[in-house]
Each structure stands twice: as C-alpha cells, then as structure tokens.
Design an enzyme around this catalytic site. Structure first.
Site, PDB file in Angstrom:
ATOM      1  N   CYS A  39      -0.269   4.083   2.215  1.00 52.87           N
ATOM      2  CA  CYS A  39      -0.072   3.858   3.657  1.00 52.87           C
ATOM      3  C   CYS A  39       1.392   4.084   4.026  1.00 52.87           C
ATOM      4  O   CYS A  39       1.689   4.662   5.059  1.00 52.87           O
ATOM      5  CB  CYS A  39      -0.419   2.425   4.055  1.00 52.87           C
ATOM      6  N   ASP A  40       2.297   3.591   3.188  1.00 50.34           N
ATOM      7  CA  ASP A  40       3.704   3.487   3.597  1.00 50.34           C
ATOM      8  C   ASP A  40       4.674   4.336   2.781  1.00 50.34           C
ATOM      9  O   ASP A  40       5.851   4.417   3.127  1.00 50.34           O
ATOM     10  CB  ASP A  40       4.140   2.014   3.504  1.00 50.34           C
TER      11      ASP A  40
ATOM     12  N   CYS B  30       0.827  -1.208   0.000  1.00 49.98           N
ATOM     13  CA  CYS B  30       0.000   0.000   0.000  1.00 49.98           C
ATOM     14  C   CYS B  30       0.862   1.257   0.000  1.00 49.98           C
ATOM     15  O   CYS B  30       1.368   1.670   1.051  1.00 49.98           O
ATOM     16  CB  CYS B  30      -0.917  -0.018   1.223  1.00 49.98           C
TER      17      CYS B  30
END
Ligand code: NAP
Length: 313
Positions: free
Chosen positions: A137-138, A134
């Site tokens: 997300c990261d 993701c």
C-alpha cells in the site's frame, strides 16, 4: 427485519467468499456483510504464488475480485457495511450492520485477522506518516529512501523484499537471531544486497512525532541492552496478526489468544448454527487456501444444520 435468512456471512476474504459460493450453489440464498473494505488481507498483497491454479502467481486484489464475482454469479446478496452487533443468544440469530438488522438461521463468521502493532511511543501518531503495516500500500512513498521492517516471519521478509525494489536500503529488525520465515523466503532475503538484518533487537520508540514524520527509530539490543538510534524514512511493522473477534467476546467461546474456538475438524463454534471459517479461527496455517477450505466446510456444515432443523432449500 423481514424474513429469516438461511445463511448470513460476515466477512469477505477467501473464507467468506468461498462459503458464499458453496451456500449460493446449494440454493441457500446467502447474504454477506462484506465490510466497508472488502476482500480481506489479500487486498494488501502483491503477488500470491502459492494459491493453487495460478502457474505464474496472481496479485491479491484481482484474485479477490474473482472470488467476489464468482460468489455474485450464483446470487450472493452483498451488503457493503461493517457489522456492528450480533445477538447469538436468541433464535433466530441476528446480525446488525449499517442500518439493517438481519435475522438468520445460521451465521458464518469469517472476519479474519488484522495486522498487530508494537505499541511504541510515536508509532500510532506517525501511522500513515512513515509508519505502515502494508508495504504494497505504502512502499511507493519510500522510493530511494531508507526503510526499516520489524519482524522475522514470512510477512516481514515478504515486505522487506518488496520494499528492496523501491527503497535505497531495507533494514530488518528482529528480536531473535533466527528467522521464523520459510527457508525459501530467507534465502531470497539473504541474497538481496539491499536487505540488511539487525538481530536480537527491538524498536523502543519511533521518532519524531514533533516533526510529523519518521526520522529515526530508537533500537535496543535485547542481549547487550545497548540502545541507539537509526535514521530511517519509513517503518513497516510486520509482527503478525490479531483476530477480528471484538464483536464476538462473550457471545462465542474464544481461545486465550482471542481466536474463535471451533470443534476440532469442523467449523462449529460454541453456539449451534454459528460457524467460523478462515483466519478468525486459525492461528496455525493462516493461508488463503486453508481459509477458502474452511469457508467451504462452514457452508456445508450450515447446509447440514439447516436440514437437521427442517429449514428446506
Ligand atoms: P508470524 O509468522 O507470527 O511472525 C511474526 C514475527 O514477528 C515473528 O518473527 C515474531 O518474532 C515477531 N514479533 C511478534 N511480536 C513482536 C513484537 N512485539 N516485537 C518484535 N517482534 C515481534 O506472522 P506473519 O509473518 O504475519 O505470518 C503469519 C502466517 O502467514 C505464517 O503462517 C506465514 O507463513 C504466513 N505467510 C505466508 C506468506 C507467504 O508464503 N508468501 C507471506 C506472509 C505470511 P519471533 O519469531 O521471535 O516469534
């Protein structure tokens, strides 16, 4: 257990919430198991440009928040647990999540799909330590660093473009010499000076678990057999999805690829009164808008089923 519910919905992506909105507005008092992480795959996305109604696009999380509030406004009861067991072999149907077991006349399964992994040495050990599925997300953790993305579909290109805004360089590793992604996404990636493609190549191993971080990826050219290591700081795997159907094996008929089988043109599963909507039954379109569409279908079909069974509003 208490009274038998008219509609139990499992899953809280676009399909589940849309089913809830329709069922609640039809006075069917739906109850939804949202799962511990509610909202589905769009919670892991930034800008969604192809959901109709948003001229400039909208980020995934606020879009899902609106879906949820709309479902709640009409009285959907939310249970914030993962479902751990279902029994579709008896009437009423039962669904267990957390410490509750609910009985239902109908169940709408909308558990979606999850990102697939490559199954490489080092991949799982370094998940969250440089390996991710993701970017939104990261990606932040890889500012000004070298990033590798695996895959050739829309997800891989979307991730690569997003990561190019943060990283120093993004290398997209694809096992063929042509992308599966849509033309518009391809053009954007080809124009981006930070995105480079490594064709006909698959990753073999993620290094280095001994150091507790990603340092390099061992790659293999599938045409020449050449093997080499490319130093990178982050590896994003974007090779498609696996339907979340483990709970339903042996209880609902599944396709060989493990997606739930529905009667064509409907959301009816192999068990009367159980309907499937969204990505859990769709390996062709897999869009938020098609998931929402089938969520609507499932609620209307559940309503018709209840009427035929003499279960009033
Ligand atoms: P996808 O279209 O199935 O693409 C998966 C990619 O990963 C393919 O290029 C595939 O290679 C590759 N791959 C699969 N298994 C692999 C393995 N073991 N090793 C190496 N490579 C592997 O999946 P997706 O990109 O997640 O997209 C899913 C659906 O969502 C599509 O319909 C897509 O259009 C849609 N989507 C749309 C958007 C958007 O419109 N913004 C964004 C994301 C997703 P091959 O090409 O060789 O099969």
């Amino acid at each position: 257990m208490g009274t038998t519910r008219k509609v139990i919905i499992i899953g809280s992506g676009p399909a589940g919430y849309t089913a809830a909105i329709y069922a609640a507005r039809a006075n069917l008092a739906p109850v939804m198991f949202t799962g511990v992480q509610s909202g589905g795959q769009l919670m892991l996305t930034t800008l969604v440009e192809n959901y109709p109604g948003f001229i400039e696009g909208i980020d995934g999380p606020p879009l899902m928040d609106s879906f949820r509030k709309q479902a709640e406004r009409f009285g959907t009861e939310m249970i914030e647990d993962d479902v751990t067991a279902v029994d579709f072999g008896r009437r009423p149907l039962t669904v267990t999540g957390g410490d509750v077991t609910l009985e239902g006349h109908t169940v709408i399964v909308a558990t979606g799909a999850s990102a697939k992994l490559l199954g490489l040495p080092g991949e799982s050990a370094l998940m969250g330590r440089g390996v991710s599925t993701c970017a939104t997300c990261d990606g932040f953790f890889f500012k000004d660093q070298n990033i590798m993305v695996v895959g050739g579909g829309d997800s891989a290109i979307e991730e690569a473009l997003y990561l190019a805004r943060l990283g120093r360089q993004v290398e997209v590793v694809h096992r063929r010499d042509a992308l599966r992604a849509s033309k518009i996404m391809q053009e954007r990636a080809f124009k981006n000076s930070k995105v480079r493609f490594i064709w006909d190549t698959t990753p073999e191993e993620v290094l280095d678990p001994a150091q507790g971080k990603v340092t390099a990826v061992r790659l293999r050219n599938v045409k020449t057999g050449a093997i080499w290591e490319t130093p990178v700081d982050g590896l994003f795997v974007a090779i498609g999805h696996q339907p979340n159907t483990a709970l339903f094996k042996g209880r609902l008929e599944l396709h060989p690829n493990e997606y739930i089988k529905v009667k064509p043109g409907t959301t009816e599963t192999s068990v009367p009164g159980v309907f499937a909507a969204g990505d859990v039954q769709d390996f062709t379109y897999r869009q938020a808008v098609t998931a929402a569409g089938t969520g609507c279908m499932a609620a209307l079909e559940a309503e018709r089923y209840l009427e035929a069974q003499g279960v009033g509003h």
